[in-house]
Design a protein around this motif. Sequence first.
Motif, mmCIF file in Angstrom:
data_model
loop_
_atom_site.group_PDB
_atom_site.id
_atom_site.type_symbol
_atom_site.label_atom_id
_atom_site.label_comp_id
_atom_site.label_asym_id
_atom_site.label_seq_id
_atom_site.Cartn_x
_atom_site.Cartn_y
_atom_site.Cartn_z
ATOM 1 N N MET A 141 -8.193 -4.038 33.545
ATOM 2 C CA MET A 141 -8.358 -5.426 33.948
ATOM 3 C C MET A 141 -7.110 -6.258 33.666
ATOM 4 O O MET A 141 -6.845 -7.253 34.342
ATOM 5 C CB MET A 141 -9.557 -6.035 33.216
ATOM 6 N N TRP A 142 -6.340 -5.877 32.654
ATOM 7 C CA TRP A 142 -5.148 -6.635 32.278
ATOM 8 C C TRP A 142 -4.062 -6.595 33.357
ATOM 9 O O TRP A 142 -3.101 -7.356 33.305
ATOM 10 C CB TRP A 142 -4.592 -6.110 30.963
ATOM 11 N N ASN A 143 -4.216 -5.716 34.353
ATOM 12 C CA ASN A 143 -3.245 -5.648 35.439
ATOM 13 C C ASN A 143 -3.520 -6.660 36.542
ATOM 14 O O ASN A 143 -2.789 -6.695 37.541
ATOM 15 C CB ASN A 143 -3.221 -4.233 36.022
ATOM 16 N N GLY A 144 -4.565 -7.467 36.382
ATOM 17 C CA GLY A 144 -4.815 -8.541 37.322
ATOM 18 C C GLY A 144 -5.518 -8.092 38.599
ATOM 19 O O GLY A 144 -6.124 -7.029 38.661
ATOM 20 N N ARG A 145 -5.400 -8.927 39.630
ATOM 21 C CA ARG A 145 -6.094 -8.689 40.886
ATOM 22 C C ARG A 145 -5.226 -7.885 41.849
ATOM 23 O O ARG A 145 -4.011 -7.808 41.700
ATOM 24 C CB ARG A 145 -6.503 -10.025 41.531
ATOM 25 N N PHE A 146 -5.891 -7.289 42.831
ATOM 26 C CA PHE A 146 -5.194 -6.619 43.925
ATOM 27 C C PHE A 146 -5.989 -6.885 45.186
ATOM 28 O O PHE A 146 -7.014 -6.254 45.435
ATOM 29 C CB PHE A 146 -5.059 -5.111 43.691
ATOM 30 N N GLY A 147 -5.519 -7.860 45.954
ATOM 31 C CA GLY A 147 -6.204 -8.225 47.177
ATOM 32 C C GLY A 147 -5.348 -8.001 48.400
ATOM 33 O O GLY A 147 -4.342 -7.285 48.368
ATOM 34 N N ARG A 242 -14.196 -3.905 35.983
ATOM 35 C CA ARG A 242 -13.539 -4.399 37.199
ATOM 36 C C ARG A 242 -14.541 -4.350 38.357
ATOM 37 O O ARG A 242 -15.260 -3.371 38.521
ATOM 38 C CB ARG A 242 -12.310 -3.555 37.543
ATOM 39 N N ARG A 243 -14.547 -5.384 39.182
ATOM 40 C CA ARG A 243 -15.423 -5.420 40.349
ATOM 41 C C ARG A 243 -14.775 -4.597 41.464
ATOM 42 O O ARG A 243 -13.619 -4.822 41.829
ATOM 43 C CB ARG A 243 -15.655 -6.854 40.809
ATOM 44 N N VAL A 244 -15.527 -3.626 41.986
ATOM 45 C CA VAL A 244 -14.987 -2.712 42.990
ATOM 46 C C VAL A 244 -15.991 -2.471 44.108
ATOM 47 O O VAL A 244 -17.196 -2.694 43.948
ATOM 48 C CB VAL A 244 -14.605 -1.346 42.365
ATOM 49 N N TYR A 245 -15.437 -2.024 45.221
ATOM 50 C CA TYR A 245 -16.272 -1.437 46.276
ATOM 51 C C TYR A 245 -16.159 0.071 46.072
ATOM 52 O O TYR A 245 -15.114 0.665 46.322
ATOM 53 C CB TYR A 245 -15.764 -1.837 47.652
ATOM 54 N N PRO A 246 -17.207 0.728 45.578
ATOM 55 C CA PRO A 246 -17.117 2.135 45.194
ATOM 56 C C PRO A 246 -16.808 3.053 46.369
ATOM 57 O O PRO A 246 -17.326 2.882 47.477
ATOM 58 C CB PRO A 246 -18.506 2.443 44.617
ATOM 59 N N GLY A 247 -15.978 4.054 46.107
ATOM 60 C CA GLY A 247 -15.623 5.012 47.144
ATOM 61 C C GLY A 247 -16.813 5.780 47.672
ATOM 62 O O GLY A 247 -16.847 6.159 48.851
ATOM 63 N N GLU A 300 -11.828 -7.642 45.651
ATOM 64 C CA GLU A 300 -11.108 -8.665 46.405
ATOM 65 C C GLU A 300 -10.404 -8.078 47.623
ATOM 66 O O GLU A 300 -10.398 -8.694 48.702
ATOM 67 C CB GLU A 300 -10.107 -9.406 45.508
ATOM 68 N N PHE A 301 -9.843 -6.865 47.494
ATOM 69 C CA PHE A 301 -9.170 -6.264 48.647
ATOM 70 C C PHE A 301 -10.184 -5.923 49.738
ATOM 71 O O PHE A 301 -9.961 -6.217 50.920
ATOM 72 C CB PHE A 301 -8.409 -5.001 48.251
#
Length: 403
Positions: A141-147, A242-247, A300-301
């Motif tokens: 999480m410390w690496n921030g967002r990736f959108g 981390r909030r994700v859309y799971p594979g 977010e992506f």
Amino acid sequence: MLYALYQTTADVMLPMRIWAAVAGQGFALGGEASAERWRAASALCEMMSRAALSHRRPSFGIDEVKCGNQLVPVHEEEALAMPFGTLLRFAKEGVGPQPRVLLVAPLSGHFATLLRDTVRVLLPEHDVYITDWANARDVGMWNGRFGFDEYIEHLITFLEAMGPGAHVVAVCQPCVQALAAAAIMAEDDNPAQPRSLTLMAGPIDTRVNPTKVNDLATGKPISWFEQNLISRVPLRYPGATRRVYPGFLQLTAFMSMNAERHIKAQVDLYKALSKGETEQAKTIKDFYDEYFAVLDMTAEFYLETVERVFQTYLLAKNELDWKGRRVNPRAIRRTALFTIEGERDDICSIGQTVAAHDLCSSLRPYRKKHYMQAGVGHYGVFAGRRWAGQIYPLVRNTILAND
């Protein structure tokens, strides 16, 4: 809860799959008198042991390539490592300068190794780099967002790391981001802007000939996707919470669109294993070993891609913003544009990729080219016999003409 349920199910099934793998090896040693019976039992056990997903990137497995009349060793090197993705180079030993190509891999639930065949075909005549995207569940999480914006930023950073004079080949979903990156770099007169941009089966304008994928994306509001498809990474992984859309959800969606084909493939695999047809079985297993290797996307992506590309068509309408500034494809004047589509593509249909030509209205006609490959579906555009024999020569010529 969705991710937790999936993980609990996988944990419960693990002992059974281990038992099936061991039992299958034992059945494979059965006597010749009842060889068919033993093979059938071994095949059933192997099918059970394979009933799982992988969350680790498979190997590209490209150790050497034929350049001219000699085999040249190949090794992977990290040209630039970032938390959410690595610029990976396939370095060849003892080979002189060749056109540098950034192969932009999709971030859509699978690893960059899905483009293994694309890399293998490009490699003899090009210095190939690829966007090796990370599994979001392994990024803290410390690496921030990736959108969506960060994806474009990564492409610009990768091209700057490669230096002036590179070429871009984007496959499927990232065609939108690759075109946006090229437009931003052109408007900034960035010396690293690509000399050519090849867009292969990408959703530039999904209003054209909508597919099942497009219908799924527009059938619900973006709030529905966020409420029903987004989960948090379990605590056991580096990207915990981390909030994700799971594979595994993306894979399920893809397989449901061609359920009959995938069921038939598993039946064919069982028959091949039980009959001892090892070559046919290996072909099917190799495909599904890759297909069942999945990665999670940041929430977010995923949500921004669905909304901006498939619901509001921002780039197609010249309304896409990047970090507060309007993306202007008309700024592209020196980057040659080549678009490729497949006749039978049921993911990105005919007309969706060629739409890029209208957006790049400042490009002279001789810097634009389009090709439609007859008889291929989505994957046939960048993998397989027709990719290697009919599409690749056109890509190579585009790169050479602008190098």
